[in-house]
Enzyme design. Structure first.
Site, PDB file in Angstrom:
ATOM      1  N   GLU B  49       0.789  -1.423   0.327  1.00 14.61           N
ATOM      2  CA  GLU B  49       0.065   0.293   0.115  1.00 14.61           C
ATOM      3  C   GLU B  49       1.368   1.433   0.101  1.00 14.61           C
ATOM      4  OE1 GLU B  49      -1.630   1.326   3.101  1.00 14.61           O
ATOM      5  OE2 GLU B  49       0.445   1.870   3.820  1.00 14.61           O
ATOM      6  N   CYS B  81      -3.718  -5.108   3.154  1.00  8.51           N
ATOM      7  CA  CYS B  81      -2.236  -5.912   3.799  1.00  8.51           C
ATOM      8  C   CYS B  81      -2.370  -7.250   3.769  1.00  8.51           C
ATOM      9  CB  CYS B  81      -3.032  -5.904   5.521  1.00  8.51           C
ATOM     10  SG  CYS B  81      -2.632  -3.984   6.491  1.00  8.51           S
ATOM     11  N   ARG B 172     -12.944   1.246  15.764  1.00 11.21           N
ATOM     12  CA  ARG B 172     -13.544   0.197  16.657  1.00 11.21           C
ATOM     13  C   ARG B 172     -14.202  -1.214  15.590  1.00 11.21           C
ATOM     14  NH1 ARG B 172     -13.418  -1.685  21.592  1.00 11.21           N
ATOM     15  NH2 ARG B 172     -15.712  -2.442  21.536  1.00 11.21           N
ATOM     16  N   THR B 174     -13.273  -1.463  12.471  1.00 12.06           N
ATOM     17  CA  THR B 174     -12.277  -2.383  12.210  1.00 12.06           C
ATOM     18  C   THR B 174     -11.848  -3.730  12.563  1.00 12.06           C
ATOM     19  OG1 THR B 174      -9.982  -1.659  13.583  1.00 12.06           O
ATOM     20  CG2 THR B 174     -10.408  -0.222  11.484  1.00 12.06           C
ATOM     21  N   HIS B 207      -2.774 -12.596   9.926  1.00 13.64           N
ATOM     22  CA  HIS B 207      -2.471 -10.827  10.007  1.00 13.64           C
ATOM     23  C   HIS B 207      -2.059 -10.625  11.682  1.00 13.64           C
ATOM     24  CE1 HIS B 207      -1.807  -6.850   8.568  1.00 13.64           C
ATOM     25  NE2 HIS B 207      -2.970  -6.690   9.118  1.00 13.64           N
ATOM     26  N   LYS B 212      -2.134  -7.793  19.638  1.00 15.86           N
ATOM     27  CA  LYS B 212      -3.864  -8.473  20.610  1.00 15.86           C
ATOM     28  C   LYS B 212      -4.561  -8.937  19.496  1.00 15.86           C
ATOM     29  CE  LYS B 212      -3.456  -6.804  24.706  1.00 15.86           C
ATOM     30  NZ  LYS B 212      -3.615  -5.490  25.446  1.00 15.86           N
ATOM     31  N   LYS B 216      -6.772 -12.899  19.846  1.00 13.02           N
ATOM     32  CA  LYS B 216      -7.661 -13.640  20.096  1.00 13.02           C
ATOM     33  C   LYS B 216      -7.808 -13.471  19.205  1.00 13.02           C
ATOM     34  CE  LYS B 216     -11.574 -10.098  21.236  1.00 13.02           C
ATOM     35  NZ  LYS B 216     -12.058  -8.975  20.870  1.00 13.02           N
ATOM     36  N   ASN B 239       3.677  -3.563  12.527  1.00 18.21           N
ATOM     37  CA  ASN B 239       2.778  -4.176  11.547  1.00 18.21           C
ATOM     38  C   ASN B 239       3.375  -3.687  10.073  1.00 18.21           C
ATOM     39  OD1 ASN B 239       0.571  -4.701   9.546  1.00 18.21           O
ATOM     40  ND2 ASN B 239      -1.020  -3.393   9.973  1.00 18.21           N
ATOM     41  N   SER B 269      -7.932  -4.794   4.980  1.00 20.41           N
ATOM     42  CA  SER B 269      -8.941  -4.063   5.364  1.00 20.41           C
ATOM     43  C   SER B 269      -9.452  -3.774   2.992  1.00 20.41           C
ATOM     44  CB  SER B 269      -8.524  -2.759   5.287  1.00 20.41           C
ATOM     45  OG  SER B 269      -8.658  -2.893   6.874  1.00 20.41           O
TER      46      SER B 269
END
Lengths: 392, 322, 133
Positions: B49, B81, B172, B174, B207, B212, B216, B239, B269
């Site tokens: 990108e 990404c 949020r 995302t 990815h 975090k 998760k 990242n 995204s």
């Protein structure tokens, strides 16, 4: 081979003070020295048969090329349409213009010619000056990769230090000595002495070279009148004879040299000039050498044969290059203190020798100077010109 | 902020680095570990990108700098990404095609970015720089791709409009409807089709927009910490965007042994995920890893800089003449 | 705009591609149309030669007043490098503190951005070096 067809001599010299001439145009600067030289020679401009000008980069600094015609115009020499030629070999432009003028007069083509050198560098900001000066090195394989002119000399300096034990203090001694000489020269850009401490601790430009290891950017011009010996003796009581002249070349880029602590162009030019003059380095009492950087003076006094390779820094520390010592190097203050308006430098060196050999150098006079040598290089030594003058 | 995102440090490009230079270095390192003549490479795809040119391919720069030109094809890809893995899939398609129709037996997939976040934005803590290159071919295979599938919707969680210096994101939004949904669906459809479950895999990599999210998602998919550790790099280098999942996969291949299974899912995204089921072959034992730095070595190789230097390097300050 | 001027040197700058003389076996960078040792005998006997990019620092300098294109990188290091196949080259040393650079240290080639023609012009890429780990 190796000789001039007839004897050539200098009968007049002129120079502006070197420095920042904010209120003078390039044209005004260029003709000022020419007028002084003709006045010194005691001749009128109508006697001039040809004109040679050494200028490195009026195109980059002022966006003006074809300065030969410009100088002919402003000096008022267009009436006779005399040949006017501009010579370019980076920082050796002046010395090479002188060399070419010698060949012209020696050939018999002309009897009286004026040789000038001029540069106006202060009209551009410093980082552009850095870039323009670097155009005298290899732009495709050095400049594009970030190398500035001082950085290329810094590469030589560090190698010289590594191979020969030369020190940062040795480099500084060159600057201290040349500033001491410049303090006695009313036309020098810097007329004040500096201390070793100042030079060693100055801000870095390209490590190990600091601010006091580099010649300044300058405006200035220098000029001289050259003629055949017969005419010289008619016009002058104290003509200075060209005893030898030599030119040498080497690769444009430093990377294409076999070694970087010596300049083969200088060695070759010196050999040719010494042979023509029939003398050796031991006969030279006064020399104007190309100290665009302090390391260049150290390398030059070795390559010219004044000192053994590797001894240049130590000899400087021993004081052997100071005024009236073993050999007086750069009594004018050199490029470091007199200033370095690129194209003008080579002519200013010759002019200093003329004053020294005439005994007109006042407070910086070298005692019993009868033979002098001038050494002028372009870029990192892609061109070198050595001229030897003597009293008649 | 660093703690909240699970990112301790991030990699920053030097002023003379961009996605093209990073792609070239990654490609040269991949080639250093292989016996392939660069002239055999029939396609190069560079996903990023942060391509240095808006128009003019990064792929051609890489091609010339590794000696792959001229009988080849290449293109730059963009899918946030996952542009690098989109190129990976394209390479797989080309090299597995009929030789008579498309005579390409070897291709190069690169994911590389020097991504940026606006000063003060949370993104600035994580957006980093890096690149990974995979040589995709039919011979001397060290990891076989058993299956690749994508999961794609039109979900505007993160974007950068034409001409804008920094990207924007929907905060949020995302999370659940974007990253978690697409990565989870991508992973599940691979396992469903392969008939595998989390415990069948030796490694998993997802990815990693921060430290975090991958923890998760792996937990909710039934993977444990041991399975994902070898591929988890964002906590240490940030990242790397198009390189992120590929960096994790490269890190796994640095340590993997014959017969081991890997689940890898990228996320881009906008939004979509590319899932891969891989099995490490016997040839990995002969693979000359030492011919180029391991991911762990490259990650440890940086020089720490302060924020002022970072601002200068990333042109966040107006400098003289600008 | 100097697009073509940079483009025609691309192979040399990207890949450290120079010349090998098949007469004397010498290696030269940048590429040459005539071997400096064999002169006319080398005509038609020169071939492209790609240097490995490995070399040794013969001298170096730390530049504090740089070329305008390098102003954001000062202080930066430029070195005089002896290439392992022969010949020398001048290049920037990146990825290390200037204090780590020493004469005699080994270097390897990396691919970096050299310059750009303003914000809208082309970008020039090519070789630089870093200390071999």
């Amino acid at each position: 081979m190796g000789t001039l067809a007839r004897d050539v001599a200098i009968i007049g010299v002129g120079q502006t003070r070197f420095g920042e001439h904010w209120n003078l145009t390039f044209r005004e600067l260029g003709i000022e020295a020419g007028f002084r030289a003709m006045e010194d020679a005691g001749i009128s401009s109508s006697r001039i048969e040809a004109l040679y000008t050494g200028t490195m980069s009026s195109g980059l600094f002022l966006n003006q090329e074809h300065v030969s015609a410009m100088i002919a115009e402003v000096v008022g020499l267009t009436e006779n349409q005399i040949p006017a030629t501009r010579i370019e070999a980076a920082g050796a432009s002046g010395g090479l213009a002188f060399h070419q003028a010698i060949l012209d007069v020696a050939s018999g083509l002309h009897d009286i010619v004026v040789v000038g050198g001029a540069e106006k560098m202060s009209d551009v900001v410093s980082n552009l000056a850095t870039e323009f000066v670097a155009s005298g090195a290899d732009q495709a394989w050095e400049g594009l990769f970030g190398a500035t002119m001082p950085s290329l000399f810094a590469l030589m300096a560090r190698k010289h230090m590594h191979d020969h034990g030369t020190t940062k203090e040795h480099l500084a001694q060159v600057a201290v000595k040349n500033h001491a000489h410049g303090a006695k020269n009313p036309l020098a850009q810097f007329q004040r002495e500096i201390t070793l401490n100042m030079a060693v601790n100055a801000p870095m430009v390209a490590d190990p070279l600091g601010m006091f290891d580099c010649a300044p950017t300058s405006d200035g011009s220098a000029s001289l009148v050259l003629c055949d010996m017969k005419t010289a003796k008619e016009l002058s009581d104290d003509p200075i004879r060209v005893a030898g002249t030599g030119q040498g070349s080497d690769s444009l880029s430093l990377a294409n040299r076999k070694e970087i602590t010596s300049m083969r162009s200088t060695v070759a030019a010196a050999r040719r000039a010494y042979e023509m003059a029939g003398i050796g380095p031991g006969d030279i009492r006064v020399a104007e050498v190309h100290d665009s950087y302090t390391i260049s003076e150290i390398i030059a006094i070795e390559d010219l044969g004044f000192f053994e390779k590797g001894d240049g820094g130590f000899a400087t520390e021993r004081g052997e290059t100071a005024l009236n010592s073993t050999i007086t190097v750069n009594p004018s203050g050199g490029l470091k203190a007199r200033g370095h308006p690129l194209g003008a430098t080579g002519i200013a060196q010759i002019n200093e020798l003329v004053l020294q050999l005439r005994g007109d150098a006042d407070g910086r006079q070298v005692k019993d100077a009868t033979v002098g040598l001038a050494h002028n290089i372009g870029g990192t030594g892609g061109t070198a010109v050595v001229n030897i003058l003597e009293v008649v | 902020m660093g703690k909240a995102l699970g990112v301790e440090a991030k990699s920053v490009p030097a002023p003379d680095e961009d996605a093209a230079t990073i792609s070239v270095m990654a490609a040269r390192r991949a080639l250093a570990r292989s016996s392939i003549d660069p002239g055999e490479i029939g396609a190069i795809f560079v996903g990023s990108e942060s391509h240095p040119y808006a128009v003019k391919p990064t792929a051609t720069i890489v091609s010339a700098a590794i000696g792959a030109t001229p009988v080849m094809t290449g293109a730059d890809l963009e899918f946030a990404c996952k542009a690098g893995t989109a190129g990976f899939q394209s390479c797989l398609g080309l090299v597995n095609s009929d030789d008579g129709q498309i005579p390409i037996r070897c291709a190069l997939a690169i994911g590389a970015d020097t991504s940026q976040g606006a000063p003060g934005n949370a993104l600035e803590y994580s957006a980093s720089a890096g690149g990974v290159a995979f040589i995709v071919g039919r011979e001397d295979v060290i990891a076989e791709v058993g299956l690749t599938m994508s999961y794609t919707t039109d979900t505007p969680d993160f974007w950068r409009r034409e001409g804008m210096k920094y990207p924007s994101h929907a905060e949020r939004f995302t999370g659940v409807p974007a990253y978690f949904k697409h990565v989870e669906m991508g992973a599940r459809q691979i396992m469903e089709r392969m008939g595998t479950k989390a415990s069948d895999y030796d490694y998993a990599v997802f990815h990693q927009p921060n430290g975090k999210f991958p923890l998760k998602i792996s937990k909710s998919l039934g993977f444990n910490r041991e399975q994902i550790l070898a591929g988890l790099w964002t906590p240490r280098i940030g990242n790397t965007y198009s390189a992120s999942m590929m960096m994790g996969l490269a890190g796994i291949l640095d340590v993997a042994r014959p017969g081991e299974k890997i689940l890898a899912v990228s996320y881009g995204s906008g939004a979509g995920s590319d899932g891969f089921h891989l099995e490490v072959t016997d040839l990995i034992s002969e693979y000359p890893r030492s011919k180029a730095p391991l991911v762990s070595e490259a990650a440890a190789n940086g020089i720490e800089i302060d924020y002022a230097t970072y601002s200068k390097f990333r042109k966040k300050l107006k400098m003289e003449g600008e | 705009m100097a697009v073509a001027r940079h483009w025609r040197n691309q192979d040399q700058r990207y890949n450290l591609a120079g010349t090998r003389c098949k007469v004397c076996g010498g290696h030269f960078f940048p590429k040459t149309s005539m071997c400096p040792s064999c002169h006319r005998r080398s005509l038609g006997k020169l071939e492209r030669f790609q240097f490995s990019g490995n070399g040794t620092i013969s001298s170096f300098t730390i530049i504090h007043e740089g070329m305008p294109q390098y102003s954001s990188q000062v202080p930066y290091v430029i070195a005089y490098i002896d290439l392992e196949e022969g010949d020398h080259i001048i290049g920037q040393i990146v990825d290390s503190e200037p204090s780590e650079v020493e004469i005699g240290k080994k270097v390897e080639m990396v691919f970096r951005k050299l310059s750009e023609e303003g914000r809208s012009g082309t970008i020039q890429y090519g070789f630089k070096f870093r200390l071999t780990p």
